[in-house]
Design a protein around this motif. Structure first.
Motif, PDB file in Angstrom:
ATOM      1  N   GLY A 165      -3.804  -9.763  22.567  1.00  0.00           N
ATOM      2  CA  GLY A 165      -2.561 -10.054  22.969  1.00  0.00           C
ATOM      3  C   GLY A 165      -1.715 -10.532  21.456  1.00  0.00           C
ATOM      4  N   PHE A 166      -2.355 -10.357  20.542  1.00  0.00           N
ATOM      5  CA  PHE A 166      -1.671 -10.910  19.241  1.00  0.00           C
ATOM      6  C   PHE A 166      -0.530  -9.767  18.760  1.00  0.00           C
ATOM      7  CE2 PHE A 166      -2.112 -11.331  14.259  1.00  0.00           C
ATOM      8  CZ  PHE A 166      -1.119 -12.416  14.354  1.00  0.00           C
ATOM      9  N   ALA A 167       0.676 -10.352  18.592  1.00  0.00           N
ATOM     10  CA  ALA A 167       1.746  -9.608  18.055  1.00  0.00           C
ATOM     11  C   ALA A 167       2.345 -10.724  17.238  1.00  0.00           C
ATOM     12  CB  ALA A 167       2.533  -9.112  19.180  1.00  0.00           C
ATOM     13  N   PRO A 168       2.127 -10.520  15.701  1.00  0.00           N
ATOM     14  CA  PRO A 168       2.809 -11.570  14.772  1.00  0.00           C
ATOM     15  C   PRO A 168       4.143 -11.105  14.645  1.00  0.00           C
ATOM     16  CG  PRO A 168       1.396  -9.999  13.687  1.00  0.00           C
ATOM     17  CD  PRO A 168       1.132  -9.754  15.007  1.00  0.00           C
ATOM     18  N   SER A 169       4.858 -12.278  14.309  1.00  0.00           N
ATOM     19  CA  SER A 169       6.263 -11.963  13.764  1.00  0.00           C
ATOM     20  C   SER A 169       6.476 -11.717  12.528  1.00  0.00           C
ATOM     21  CB  SER A 169       7.058 -13.047  14.106  1.00  0.00           C
ATOM     22  OG  SER A 169       6.748 -14.205  13.416  1.00  0.00           O
ATOM     23  N   ASP A 170       7.541 -11.148  11.934  1.00  0.00           N
ATOM     24  CA  ASP A 170       7.404 -10.574  10.380  1.00  0.00           C
ATOM     25  C   ASP A 170       7.385 -11.771   9.610  1.00  0.00           C
ATOM     26  OD1 ASP A 170       7.722  -8.714   8.707  1.00  0.00           O
ATOM     27  OD2 ASP A 170       9.647  -8.140   9.047  1.00  0.00           O
ATOM     28  N   ALA A 171       6.871 -11.770   8.291  1.00  0.00           N
ATOM     29  CA  ALA A 171       6.807 -13.091   7.424  1.00  0.00           C
ATOM     30  C   ALA A 171       8.119 -13.584   7.157  1.00  0.00           C
ATOM     31  CB  ALA A 171       5.958 -12.579   6.328  1.00  0.00           C
ATOM     32  N   PRO A 172       8.406 -14.780   7.297  1.00  0.00           N
ATOM     33  CA  PRO A 172       9.788 -15.137   6.795  1.00  0.00           C
ATOM     34  C   PRO A 172       9.873 -14.844   5.505  1.00  0.00           C
ATOM     35  CG  PRO A 172       8.380 -17.186   7.146  1.00  0.00           C
ATOM     36  CD  PRO A 172       7.459 -15.717   7.778  1.00  0.00           C
ATOM     37  N   ARG A 173      11.437 -14.480   4.980  1.00  0.00           N
ATOM     38  CA  ARG A 173      11.614 -13.977   3.666  1.00  0.00           C
ATOM     39  C   ARG A 173      12.643 -14.847   3.149  1.00  0.00           C
ATOM     40  NH1 ARG A 173      14.687 -10.058   1.266  1.00  0.00           N
ATOM     41  NH2 ARG A 173      15.103  -9.429   3.174  1.00  0.00           N
ATOM     42  N   ALA A 174      12.260 -15.537   1.893  1.00  0.00           N
ATOM     43  CA  ALA A 174      13.457 -16.398   1.536  1.00  0.00           C
ATOM     44  C   ALA A 174      14.858 -15.538   1.245  1.00  0.00           C
ATOM     45  CB  ALA A 174      13.108 -17.114   0.227  1.00  0.00           C
ATOM     46  N   PRO A 175      16.109 -15.901   1.751  1.00  0.00           N
ATOM     47  CA  PRO A 175      17.056 -15.235   1.459  1.00  0.00           C
ATOM     48  C   PRO A 175      17.469 -14.984  -0.064  1.00  0.00           C
ATOM     49  CG  PRO A 175      17.765 -17.316   2.312  1.00  0.00           C
ATOM     50  CD  PRO A 175      16.242 -17.082   2.463  1.00  0.00           C
ATOM     51  N   VAL A 176      17.863 -13.985  -0.433  1.00  0.00           N
ATOM     52  CA  VAL A 176      18.228 -13.614  -1.800  1.00  0.00           C
ATOM     53  C   VAL A 176      19.757 -13.847  -1.812  1.00  0.00           C
ATOM     54  CG1 VAL A 176      17.954 -12.253  -3.841  1.00  0.00           C
ATOM     55  CG2 VAL A 176      16.299 -12.217  -2.178  1.00  0.00           C
ATOM     56  N   ARG A 177      20.102 -15.002  -2.633  1.00  0.00           N
ATOM     57  CA  ARG A 177      21.669 -15.079  -2.609  1.00  0.00           C
ATOM     58  C   ARG A 177      22.315 -14.078  -3.670  1.00  0.00           C
ATOM     59  NH1 ARG A 177      21.790 -21.374  -3.994  1.00  0.00           N
ATOM     60  NH2 ARG A 177      20.202 -20.725  -5.143  1.00  0.00           N
ATOM     61  N   LEU A 186      16.662  -1.803  -8.969  1.00  0.00           N
ATOM     62  CA  LEU A 186      17.730  -2.606  -8.772  1.00  0.00           C
ATOM     63  C   LEU A 186      17.577  -3.018  -7.220  1.00  0.00           C
ATOM     64  CD1 LEU A 186      20.159  -4.025 -10.072  1.00  0.00           C
ATOM     65  CD2 LEU A 186      21.578  -2.135  -9.353  1.00  0.00           C
ATOM     66  N   ARG A 187      17.235  -2.166  -6.353  1.00  0.00           N
ATOM     67  CA  ARG A 187      16.967  -2.160  -5.058  1.00  0.00           C
ATOM     68  C   ARG A 187      15.988  -3.288  -4.873  1.00  0.00           C
ATOM     69  NH1 ARG A 187      14.478   1.095  -0.958  1.00  0.00           N
ATOM     70  NH2 ARG A 187      14.468   2.844  -2.636  1.00  0.00           N
ATOM     71  N   VAL A 188      14.705  -3.187  -5.396  1.00  0.00           N
ATOM     72  CA  VAL A 188      13.583  -3.912  -5.281  1.00  0.00           C
ATOM     73  C   VAL A 188      14.180  -5.330  -5.779  1.00  0.00           C
ATOM     74  CG1 VAL A 188      11.280  -4.581  -6.081  1.00  0.00           C
ATOM     75  CG2 VAL A 188      11.704  -2.155  -5.383  1.00  0.00           C
ATOM     76  N   ALA A 189      14.629  -5.484  -6.847  1.00  0.00           N
ATOM     77  CA  ALA A 189      14.890  -6.619  -7.366  1.00  0.00           C
ATOM     78  C   ALA A 189      15.792  -7.598  -6.324  1.00  0.00           C
ATOM     79  CB  ALA A 189      15.549  -6.733  -8.681  1.00  0.00           C
ATOM     80  N   ARG A 190      16.771  -7.000  -5.944  1.00  0.00           N
ATOM     81  CA  ARG A 190      17.675  -7.549  -4.987  1.00  0.00           C
ATOM     82  C   ARG A 190      17.111  -7.806  -3.515  1.00  0.00           C
ATOM     83  NH1 ARG A 190      22.828  -3.548  -6.322  1.00  0.00           N
ATOM     84  NH2 ARG A 190      23.853  -4.928  -7.770  1.00  0.00           N
ATOM     85  N   HIS A 191      16.189  -6.968  -3.015  1.00  0.00           N
ATOM     86  CA  HIS A 191      15.720  -7.438  -1.925  1.00  0.00           C
ATOM     87  C   HIS A 191      14.408  -8.397  -2.007  1.00  0.00           C
ATOM     88  CE1 HIS A 191      13.850  -6.253   2.209  1.00  0.00           C
ATOM     89  NE2 HIS A 191      12.461  -6.337   1.553  1.00  0.00           N
ATOM     90  N   SER A 192      13.687  -8.399  -3.089  1.00  0.00           N
ATOM     91  CA  SER A 192      12.744  -9.382  -3.344  1.00  0.00           C
ATOM     92  C   SER A 192      13.107 -10.694  -4.043  1.00  0.00           C
ATOM     93  CB  SER A 192      11.348  -8.851  -4.010  1.00  0.00           C
ATOM     94  OG  SER A 192      11.855  -8.310  -5.330  1.00  0.00           O
ATOM     95  N   GLY A 193      14.155 -10.737  -4.730  1.00  0.00           N
ATOM     96  CA  GLY A 193      14.312 -11.722  -5.618  1.00  0.00           C
ATOM     97  C   GLY A 193      13.305 -11.866  -6.694  1.00  0.00           C
ATOM     98  N   ALA A 194      12.777 -10.770  -7.282  1.00  0.00           N
ATOM     99  CA  ALA A 194      11.935 -10.771  -8.390  1.00  0.00           C
ATOM    100  C   ALA A 194      12.651 -11.153  -9.741  1.00  0.00           C
ATOM    101  CB  ALA A 194      11.133  -9.489  -8.462  1.00  0.00           C
ATOM    102  N   ASP A 195      12.004 -11.760 -10.539  1.00  0.00           N
ATOM    103  CA  ASP A 195      12.561 -11.993 -11.941  1.00  0.00           C
ATOM    104  C   ASP A 195      12.171 -10.705 -12.710  1.00  0.00           C
ATOM    105  OD1 ASP A 195      13.380 -14.869 -11.581  1.00  0.00           O
ATOM    106  OD2 ASP A 195      11.424 -14.985 -11.040  1.00  0.00           O
ATOM    107  N   ILE A 196      11.168 -10.201 -12.658  1.00  0.00           N
ATOM    108  CA  ILE A 196      10.747  -8.727 -13.471  1.00  0.00           C
ATOM    109  C   ILE A 196      10.229  -7.876 -12.482  1.00  0.00           C
ATOM    110  CG2 ILE A 196       9.165  -7.956 -15.255  1.00  0.00           C
ATOM    111  CD1 ILE A 196       9.167 -10.834 -16.573  1.00  0.00           C
ATOM    112  N   VAL A 197      10.335  -6.610 -12.844  1.00  0.00           N
ATOM    113  CA  VAL A 197      10.001  -5.361 -11.958  1.00  0.00           C
ATOM    114  C   VAL A 197       9.486  -4.469 -12.976  1.00  0.00           C
ATOM    115  CG1 VAL A 197      10.662  -3.778 -10.114  1.00  0.00           C
ATOM    116  CG2 VAL A 197      11.658  -6.030 -10.205  1.00  0.00           C
ATOM    117  N   THR A 198       8.139  -3.918 -12.946  1.00  0.00           N
ATOM    118  CA  THR A 198       7.720  -3.022 -13.691  1.00  0.00           C
ATOM    119  C   THR A 198       7.516  -1.803 -12.759  1.00  0.00           C
ATOM    120  OG1 THR A 198       5.460  -3.721 -13.198  1.00  0.00           O
ATOM    121  CG2 THR A 198       6.613  -4.479 -15.149  1.00  0.00           C
ATOM    122  N   ALA A 199       6.823  -0.764 -13.145  1.00  0.00           N
ATOM    123  CA  ALA A 199       6.711   0.431 -12.142  1.00  0.00           C
ATOM    124  C   ALA A 199       5.571   1.226 -12.759  1.00  0.00           C
ATOM    125  CB  ALA A 199       7.878   1.169 -11.912  1.00  0.00           C
TER     126      ALA A 199
END
Length: 826
Positions: free
Chosen positions: A405-417, A527-540
């Motif tokens: 019966g386990f159905a977890p909710s999505d992990a809370p994500r801090a809003p990126v202002r 740019l999309r990853v940085a805005r969604h995650s709030g990351a300071d640095i994004v490599t690839a």
């Protein structure tokens, strides 16, 4: 027995799984270990039990086997059929047909799992934390790239460093640090974590792991072969003691043997059986250990190693047998669970999560402290009084209902202002030095981007006047887009990047080199990853190519796959990513920019390490966003310069402080040298194999007796050309042969082992080796050299010679190569 969803865990932060109405879900269990393809693995047993239980509850279940078609037993088709009989779809994770992925093995497996899952649709995906096979999938969700409607759940079993601790092994393999980094990240960023024991969560907390808000304690599910009637509680006489578990020190085989010593010394004579897989690692040989210890017992023990889990439990379930589970460290072992649910009498060590598995009323009766005296007391009691099966602390049926019966909710994500910013969002900091043709390709890649929300600042780092003239011709093209070109004296990469950042107007800085070529979606994705995650640095990740033009985006030569914020592993290998990265401008300022060491590389590695150690968030997109040109001079293929490594270690030294900083210097030096030794060992092995293919023919020529030395020399020179992979002309000099023969004859490996070889020669009736180098012709010298460097003695002492080189030993193998690959005579 208690209800698993409400039972006391000892820590209210970690409750049991919440009670929920069962709904049919699309479930995937992704793991490198499944019972069937892998024999008798605890993780594999847990994964299969979970799959069987959820399928029986009506869920649609897919088992993604991360190791593809590799099987320890049987064939993958056999197991696909076997799982299908339980309404489970077993999928061997496909390996992409191309290209090659340049990354450690655990990262490659996690990437293949991510790529397959990204093309599917599931409600829940379960991963074990061990080996981090869910790493890239969890990171991709964190970045907003995939799995927006899928809950990613990690079930804890046996983290790599916990396992090493339990096995009492030293951390000698550098990639265990990477395992630890990936496992920690999986747990921290999962939507939910489930542990079969409170003990494991407490261990993780002590080790500095971060647990998510949705963290639960829930016992593992039972595989089919353990399900039976509840224990009757009837006491039965015990005649046979069965050591149950892998036959290794971590499972307590040594304290069991010590307890038997005392039992037999006291006149007791139970039958003894060892039931489990053998071990021969870290110098411990199960068979040899049992054979040696059994000499004291006057009883010949039985050793059973070929039963699967079901067969082992069936053996234990026979009357008169007591399972002895003597683990020194354990989480929630299936050996205990199998005995509890099949009603097998047992005694077990009071360690790890074992006490949580046994009903409180039975714990003192069946548990002992992990030392010989306490085990002896427990064994004497059951041999004298008999034993009754213990009861589990949790009702198995209630446990199955909780999982179903386990159905977890999505992990809370801090809003990126959102930050209000005038001007372009991104400034591409493009640096250049004397590569105008490559620069034009880099510019074309930027002009083809799918977004226009960026500017370019090109810094020329002291190119020649002729090259500067070519750049001047680009200024109208730049001005039309409000891009800029800045000229400065040659100050090297760190200073050039800092100059571009100082001229930037964007909120984010995207560092880009003149020999890289952006894919059209690069800036938009960063740019999309940085805005969604709030990351300071994004490599690839990046697709590599060689030559003048990149291959199509879907067919690079290889994919170089970074890990991201691998805090520990990043001290010895750049797992953070390439300098082609997006950095939040205020974060760059906080870090103080790049250091400006002239002529030294790794400035990007140093910056990323300082960022991660300083608490900034670094993520790496697991998809190639740019083309990286690989040349002999490129950073990816450059020789290992000690100055570079000293530079990237500086953030760790600053973070550690004295005296730990000096230890870090030592560890880094040993790690780099160890990697060099591994490469040399591989090269030596390749040369040895090549030598073997021609050694027989050469020896035949030399031993024929009718050939002149010149002919032998010519034939050997052909062989040496083959070994070196080069075409050379000329003669091998007599002085080189004499020097090499002398070095090999008096080398420590040959000198120290000569008495052993002569002992064997005497036993075989052969001539003894002399202790003084005799006079030899050139042909005899060549024969001696070839016979020595391809001998068992020389091969066996290879690791010792490699270690000795760290302390200044001059290896004759290197002398040999220098002597034979450079000809001195015309």
């Amino acid at each position: 027995m208690s209800n698993p969803s409400t039972r006391e865990t000892g820590d209210r932060r970690w409750p049991g799984l919440p009670v929920a109405d069962s709904q049919r879900l699309r479930v995937c269990i992704a793991s490198p270990d499944f019972n069937g393809p892998v024999r008798n693995g605890g993780i594999g047993t847990a994964c299969r039990a979970l799959a069987e239980s959820l399928a029986a509850a009506g869920h649609s279940v897919t088992a993604l086997y991360a190791l593809g078609e590799w099987c320890e037993q049987g064939t993958i088709n056999r197991w696909i059929t076997d799982y299908a009989e339980a309404e489970i779809k077993l999928v061997p994770c496909p390996a992409p047909p191309a290209p090659i992925v340049e990354a450690p093995q655990v990262a490659q497996i996690a990437w293949r799992v991510y790529r397959w899952l990204a093309g599917q649709s599931f409600d829940i995906v379960y991963f074990p934390e061990w080996s981090g096979c869910g790493y890239y999938a969890i990171q991709a969700k964190r970045m907003g790239l995939a799995f927006g409607e899928t809950r990613l759940v990690v079930v804890t079993h046996s983290p790599t460093l916990w396992h090493l601790e339990g096995d009492q092994q030293l951390l000698t393999y550098r990639y265990f640090l990477l395992n630890d980094d990936m496992e920690r990240a999986c747990v921290e960023h999962a939507d939910a974590v489930i542990s079969p024991s409170r003990y494991m969560l407490e261990w993780m907390t002590r080790q500095g792991w971060t647990l998510p808000a949705q963290t639960f304690v829930q016992p593992n599910l039972s595989p089919k072969h353990t399900r039976g009637e509840p224990p009757s509680g009837e006491v039965q006489p015990i005649e046979e003691l069965v050591f149950f578990g892998r036959l290794e020190p971590r499972k307590g085989i040594k304290i069991f043997a010590a307890a038997l010593d005392r039992l037999f010394a006291d006149g007791l004579r139970p039958k003894v059986t060892f039931l489990g897989k053998t071990s021969s690692r870290e110098g411990f040989d199960s068979y040899a250990f049992i054979k040696t210890r059994a000499k004291k017992w006057n009883v010949k023990p039985q050793v059973i190693t070929d039963l699967d889990a079901e067969g082992a439990v069936n053996y234990l379930a026979q009357p008169g047998r007591l399972a002895v589970i003597a683990s020194l460290i354990d989480n929630a072992p299936y050996t205990i669970q199998e005995c509890l649910e099949r009603g097998v009498p047992f005694v077990a060590s009071r360690v790890g999560g074992i006490p949580e598995m046994v009903a409180a009323a039975d714990a003192d009766r069946v548990l002992f402290d992990p030392n010989p005296p306490d085990m002896v007391r427990a064994l004497k009691r059951v041999l004298g009084e008999g034993a009754a099966a213990a009861r589990p602390s949790v009702d198995p049926e209630a446990n199955a209902r909780a999982w179903a019966g386990f159905a977890p909710s999505d992990a809370p994500r801090a809003p990126v202002r959102p930050v209000r910013h005038l001007g372009p969002s991104v400034t591409v900091c493009l640096v250049h030095h004397e590569r105008p043709d490559m620069l034009l390709q880099a510019i074309e890649g930027l002009e083809a981007q799918t977004t226009e929300d960026f500017e370019v600042v090109l810094v020329d780092d002291g190119s020649s006047p002729a090259t500067v003239e070519r750049l001047k011709a680009l200024e109208p093209r730049f001005a039309a887009r409000s891009w800029r070109i800045v000229y400065q004296d040659n100050r090297y990469l760190g200073a050039a990047r800092n100059r571009a950042a100082a001229e930037a107007k964007g909120q984010w800085l995207l560092f880009h080199d003149d020999d890289n070529i952006a894919r059209p979606e690069m800036i938009e994705t960063f740019l999309r990853v940085a805005r969604h995650s709030g990351a300071d640095i994004v490599t690839a990740a990046m697709g590599t190519f060689s030559g003048k033009a990149p291959k199509p985006a879907d067919a690079p030569d290889a994919i170089w796959l970074p890990i991201g914020a691998a805090r520990a592993f990043g001290a010895i290998e750049n797992a953070f990513g390439d300098a082609n990265a997006l950095v939040r401008r205020d974060a760059f300022a906080r870090l103080g920019g790049f250091t400006e060491d002239y002529g030294v590389g790794h400035e990007d590695w140093e910056l990323f390490a300082r960022a991660v150690l300083g608490g900034l968030t670094l993520l790496s997109v697991p998809e190639p966003l740019f083309h990286y040109r690989v040349a002999s001079s490129s950073m990816l293929r450059a020789e290992k310069n000690p100055a570079n490594f000293l530079r990237n270690l500086r953030p760790y030294l600053e973070d550690a402080g004295h005296p730990h900083a000096n230890l870090l210097r030592l560890f880094q030096g040993l790690a780099v040298e160890y990697e060099d030794i591994q490469r040399q060992a591989a090269a030596y092995e390749a040369e040895r194999r090549k030598l073997q293919t021609t050694l027989a023919a050469t020896t035949e020529l030399l031993s024929d007796g009718g050939l002149r030395d010149d002919e032998a020399l010519d034939r050997v020179r052909q062989m040496l050309n083959l070994v070196g992979g080069e075409r050379r002309t000329g003669r091998v000099s007599a002085s080189q042969l004499a020097e090499l023969s002398h070095a090999l004859f008096y080398s420590p490996p040959m000198r120290w082992t000569r008495p052993i070889r002569n002992l064997l020669n005497r036993w075989r009736g052969r001539s003894l080796e002399p202790t003084v180098l005799p006079a030899m012709s050139e042909a005899e010298q060549l024969e001696f050299v070839l016979r020595t460097i391809t001998s068992i003695t020389w091969e066996a002492t290879g690791p010792l010679r490699a270690i000795a080189r760290l302390f200044g030993y001059r290896d004759p193998t290197r002398v040999a190569r220098a002597a034979v690959m450079v000809s001195e005579e015309p």
